[in-house]
Write a protein that holds these residues in place. Structure first.
Motif, mmCIF file in Angstrom:
data_model
loop_
_atom_site.group_PDB
_atom_site.id
_atom_site.type_symbol
_atom_site.label_atom_id
_atom_site.label_comp_id
_atom_site.label_asym_id
_atom_site.label_seq_id
_atom_site.Cartn_x
_atom_site.Cartn_y
_atom_site.Cartn_z
ATOM 1 N N ILE A 4 -13.884 -4.619 -6.674
ATOM 2 C CA ILE A 4 -13.721 -3.373 -7.431
ATOM 3 C C ILE A 4 -12.235 -3.041 -7.495
ATOM 4 C CG2 ILE A 4 -14.307 -0.921 -7.485
ATOM 5 C CD1 ILE A 4 -16.769 -1.673 -5.733
ATOM 6 N N THR A 5 -11.757 -2.690 -8.666
ATOM 7 C CA THR A 5 -10.355 -2.313 -8.833
ATOM 8 C C THR A 5 -10.249 -0.809 -9.043
ATOM 9 O OG1 THR A 5 -10.352 -2.555 -11.247
ATOM 10 C CG2 THR A 5 -9.925 -4.540 -9.932
ATOM 11 N N ILE A 6 -9.048 -0.291 -8.883
ATOM 12 C CA ILE A 6 -8.828 1.139 -9.120
ATOM 13 C C ILE A 6 -9.080 1.474 -10.577
ATOM 14 C CG2 ILE A 6 -7.036 2.937 -9.137
ATOM 15 C CD1 ILE A 6 -5.879 1.687 -6.629
ATOM 16 N N GLU A 7 -8.739 0.541 -11.464
ATOM 17 C CA GLU A 7 -8.991 0.756 -12.902
ATOM 18 C C GLU A 7 -10.491 0.885 -13.176
ATOM 19 O OE1 GLU A 7 -6.917 -1.513 -11.645
ATOM 20 O OE2 GLU A 7 -5.049 -0.514 -12.247
ATOM 21 N N ASP A 8 -11.306 0.049 -12.500
ATOM 22 C CA ASP A 8 -12.766 0.151 -12.651
ATOM 23 C C ASP A 8 -13.248 1.532 -12.229
ATOM 24 O OD1 ASP A 8 -12.883 -2.522 -13.414
ATOM 25 O OD2 ASP A 8 -13.246 -3.234 -11.364
#
Length: 477
Positions: A384-388
């Protein structure tokens, strides 16, 4: 059991002496507990003998015997029974020479004058304190400044580390030097590099590098054997004290107390301290306020998450040190793009690709790389990315993604932004400063406030807690 039967059992057992099996038992213990624990506690065990039912072992100290008996004896017996199922027990004793004059087979005892009231009696404890050369952890020869690849995420930490290493005196404003960042970003590499540089250029300076866990272990031993004074003298007589992963003394009040006094004594003597942690001093949980404030006295240098350019530079540097290995630039670019979590994982991926090419005898291509690393690539794709998180939270609360980076303070925007910061802290390995930067350059204290606020609201507002839980599950799935 008759005497004849006992002799027969013993004769059968002696056909294959258990001493030949003991090395395999030690290998299993090392694999089960890891090298650090094995070296600290289990490697000192010596095989003394075995009969048809029991294995006899000896250790240097009573404290070590009690610790092994409390924490490891069941696995020791289990692994021994793999070699001989008839075994029923393990007998652990203190070696005779250790019980009288200290750990003569391993450590040089600390010598103190005999009490005048009991001239014939040895001091109660002479085994706790190791000689200076045994106290610190071993240094990895690969971890030098020459092998450290510098990029924007680590340039401050690298510059500060070099400055401290190259000065014989304490660098003003850099005592202590506190390095922090996520797993596998280079903190330990820089600390080893400092120690190597000092040892090469000014070998007369006393340098101790060790983990916070080993500092605690040494302190506990000193208390157990009533050698607290010798412990204090030893750690306060160094020129440079380096303690890695200080977060591991979280909640250990007595160890923090001793660390606090050691810290003060060294600073008062104008000696250098270098400390690392997984987060900034102000964010360390379970650490006393007075300790946190002292950790932040000097220079606090954050090692950020790696960029694509830095990862590519690291891979190119590694390949240059592998003579005869040919890796197409496209493969290096692919790895730098796909393996973004930390440097250890990146180097591990490269080693797997090189090993496959060497052992199988095939040239390295993009296709073979994807095949060899299919499990690792799949795991990275699922991260999971911060953008997600920003996209998911924005959609849930019906706001624009750009609002996540704005300075707007209206509750309709500020509350979702706090939730996104909270989830970024919970679901990613990014540091607080890194999270703040991804939200429009916010300070790490803003992220801390957001995390605490969301935690408080979850306790008192059931609907809000359900919202956060739903977002968490959606992101994880």
């Amino acid at each position: 059991m008759s005497t004849a039967t006992a002799r027969e059992d013993t004769a059968v057992f002696e056909k294959e002496p258990f001493v030949q099996c003991w090395e395999r038992v030690k290998m299993r213990l090392k694999a089960a507990y890891g090298e650090a624990t094995f070296k600290s506690w289990l490697n000192a065990m010596q095989y003394e003998g075995a009969d048809a039912r029991q294995v006899s072992l000896t250790v240097p100290t009573r404290f070590m015997r009690e610790w092994i008996s409390a924490h490891y004896v069941e696995d020791i017996l289990r692994f021994c029974k793999m070699e001989d199922p008839s075994l029923l027990s393990i007998d652990i004793r203190v070696r005779a020479q250790a019980s009288m004059v200290g750990e003569t087979t391993m450590l040089e005892p600390v010598k103190r004058p005999l009490p005048s009231a009991h001239p014939s009696r040895l001091p109660e404890a002479t085994v706790a304190i190791e000689p200076m050369e045994h106290v610190g952890a071993p240094l990895d020869p690969r971890f030098t400044f020459e092998n450290f690849v510098v990029g924007k995420p680590n340039e401050l930490a690298h510059a500060a580390a070099r400055r401290v290493a190259e000065n014989n005196a304490v660098v003003q404003g850099c005592n202590p030097l506190f390095l922090y960042g996520g797993v596998g970003l280079g903190k330990t590499h820089l600390m080893h590099a400092i120690a190597w540089h000092i040892r090469r250029t000014t070998p007369a300076r006393k340098v101790i590098y060790l983990s916070a866990e080993k500092f605690m272990y040494q302190f506990i031993r000193a208390l157990r054997f009533k050698e607290a004074f010798a412990f204090k003298e030893q750690f306060r007589s160094v020129d440079v004290l380096m303690i890695d992963d200080v977060q591991f003394i979280s909640g250990k009040d007595s160890t923090q107390e001793e660390f606090f006094h050691t810290f003060n004594a060294l600073v008062d003597q104008n000696k250098q301290l270098i400390i690392s942690g997984d987060r900034s001093p102000s964010d360390l949980e379970g650490i006393e306020e007075r300790v946190r404030s002292r950790l932040g006295w000097g220079l606090v240098a954050d090692i950020h998450a790696t960029t694509y350019e830095l990862r590519l530079g690291i891979l190119q540097s590694k390949i240059e040190k592998m003579p005869g290995v040919q890796i197409p630039p496209k493969v290096l670019e692919f790895l730098a793009h796909k393996i973004s979590s930390n440097v250890r994982e990146l180097e591990g991926a490269l080693n797997r690709v090189v090993a496959h090419a060497t052992f199988v005898g095939k040239s390295v291509t993009l296709e073979t790389t994807q095949e060899v690393l299919h499990d690792l690539l799949r795991a990275n794709d699922r991260r999971i990315t911060i953008e997600d998180i920003q996209k998911q939270v924005s959609g849930h609360y019906n706001i624009k993604v750009s609002d996540m980076h704005s300075a707007r303070r209206a509750r309709a925007v500020a509350r979702p932004r706090q939730v996104a910061m909270y989830l970024s802290k919970k679901l990613t390995s990014k540091s607080l400063p890194e999270i703040g930067r991804r939200f429009g350059g916010k300070d790490h204290t803003t992220v801390m406030h957001a995390v605490k606020r969301v935690e408080e609201l979850c306790k008192i507002d059931n609907d809000f807690a359900q919202d956060v839980d739903l977002l968490t599950k959606m992101l994880q799935n």
